[in-house]
Scaffold this motif. Sequence first.
Motif, short mmCIF file in Angstrom:
data_model
loop_
_atom_site.label_atom_id
_atom_site.label_comp_id
_atom_site.label_asym_id
_atom_site.label_seq_id
_atom_site.Cartn_x
_atom_site.Cartn_y
_atom_site.Cartn_z
N GLY A 142 0.49 -1.26 0.07
CA GLY A 142 -0.01 -0.20 0.38
C GLY A 142 0.95 0.79 -0.27
N ALA A 143 1.98 1.20 0.91
CA ALA A 143 2.79 2.65 0.57
C ALA A 143 3.43 2.58 -1.07
CB ALA A 143 3.98 2.21 1.88
N ILE A 144 3.60 1.69 -0.91
CA ILE A 144 4.31 2.04 -2.84
C ILE A 144 3.37 2.21 -2.97
CG2 ILE A 144 5.10 0.85 -4.50
CD1 ILE A 144 7.58 0.22 -2.05
N ILE A 145 2.29 2.18 -3.70
CA ILE A 145 0.69 2.51 -4.21
C ILE A 145 0.81 3.94 -4.03
CG2 ILE A 145 -1.29 2.43 -4.90
CD1 ILE A 145 -1.22 -0.40 -4.11
N SER A 146 0.59 4.63 -2.72
CA SER A 146 1.22 6.05 -2.77
C SER A 146 2.15 6.52 -2.75
CB SER A 146 0.87 5.67 -0.60
OG SER A 146 -0.50 5.00 -0.35
N PHE A 147 3.60 5.63 -3.02
CA PHE A 147 4.68 6.16 -3.06
C PHE A 147 4.20 6.87 -4.66
CE2 PHE A 147 6.30 4.55 0.31
CZ PHE A 147 6.74 5.68 0.85
N LYS A 182 16.38 6.83 -2.19
CA LYS A 182 15.61 6.16 -1.36
C LYS A 182 14.73 4.52 -1.25
CE LYS A 182 16.47 8.85 2.86
NZ LYS A 182 16.58 9.29 4.22
N LEU A 183 13.79 5.41 -2.65
CA LEU A 183 12.29 4.67 -2.99
C LEU A 183 13.00 3.71 -4.04
CD1 LEU A 183 10.07 7.91 -3.45
CD2 LEU A 183 9.77 5.83 -1.34
N GLU A 184 13.55 4.25 -5.22
CA GLU A 184 14.67 3.45 -5.32
C GLU A 184 14.49 1.84 -4.57
OE1 GLU A 184 15.20 4.51 -10.01
OE2 GLU A 184 16.77 5.98 -8.81
N ARG A 185 15.38 2.36 -4.02
CA ARG A 185 16.40 1.61 -2.84
C ARG A 185 15.36 0.11 -2.59
NH1 ARG A 185 22.41 2.26 -2.56
NH2 ARG A 185 22.70 4.49 -2.95
N LEU A 186 14.06 0.76 -1.73
CA LEU A 186 13.06 0.05 -1.39
C LEU A 186 12.16 0.28 -3.01
CD1 LEU A 186 11.04 -0.35 0.91
CD2 LEU A 186 9.39 1.68 0.17
N GLU A 187 11.55 0.39 -3.54
CA GLU A 187 11.21 -0.49 -5.13
C GLU A 187 12.26 -0.70 -6.02
OE1 GLU A 187 8.16 -2.60 -6.60
OE2 GLU A 187 8.44 -2.85 -4.60
N PRO A 188 12.67 -1.29 -6.30
CA PRO A 188 13.56 -0.77 -7.51
C PRO A 188 12.79 -0.15 -9.11
CG PRO A 188 14.80 -2.63 -6.42
CD PRO A 188 13.10 -2.32 -6.14
N LEU A 197 11.53 11.95 -13.93
CA LEU A 197 11.80 11.21 -12.61
C LEU A 197 12.67 10.71 -12.82
CD1 LEU A 197 9.19 11.64 -10.79
CD2 LEU A 197 10.38 13.25 -10.96
N LYS A 198 13.31 9.56 -13.24
CA LYS A 198 14.20 8.61 -13.21
C LYS A 198 15.42 9.96 -13.95
CE LYS A 198 14.31 4.47 -15.08
NZ LYS A 198 14.77 3.52 -14.32
#
Length: 233
Positions: A142-147, A182-188, A197-198
């Motif tokens: 759910g956090a990934i969706i929110s991010f 940080k977000l990329e490390r959490l979800e590549p 953004l990339k």
Amino acid sequence: RIQILFEDSKAIMSETKLKIGYWKIRGLAEPLRLLLKYTNVDFEDVIYECGDAPTFDKSCWFDKKYNMGLDLPNLPYLEDGDFNLTQTLPILHYLASKFGLLPPASMKFQCEMVESFVMDINIGFIRLCYSSEESFKENRPGAIISFKELLAQFSKYLGSKDYVVGEAICCTDLFAFEILDKLERLEPNILDEYSNLKAYVQRVKDEPRLQTHFQDPESTWFYPLNNKMAQFK
């Protein structure tokens, strides 16, 4: 003009070495370190290391916290001669003002808006990472969706610009870059839907002034993102 400020900053810091105090993690201090590395400022990283499980002893900091002369003691802190500050964004703005990485005056409030927006994302990231093991597993999808929903907004705001204010990097970019990494490390694959953004993240990673920091395995860039009690480090 910026180049002159960078050269002057080196001379200034040869008289009094600035100090940044923080845990032995990237956490909230890495944007400050990135700014100082980018502007070629010689500074001292004062590192506090949390103890191991199960107690995660923090006495290395708490034994000193209220005896250092800090006005509102916290980590990260900055000491610049007799001057001190705590809290990430005030320190970021102080350093940017001193070393030439503030946004143009016409973009000041827009950049503060972006920083607050990014801080909201970071708070969500921190809450997820420092939750219990069960909560982390349950809440991560759910956090990934929110991010992603927030990233879509930031992507729209950034548009085709190289940086937040246009062609020139400023302190806001270093702050935003850190949480995007940080977000990329959490979800590549989290930025795959947002090509701008990339490219934005890669643009900062390619900055010549930051290459030593990004490539030196002894630099704080290779520290854990979060402290030892976190579920995601």
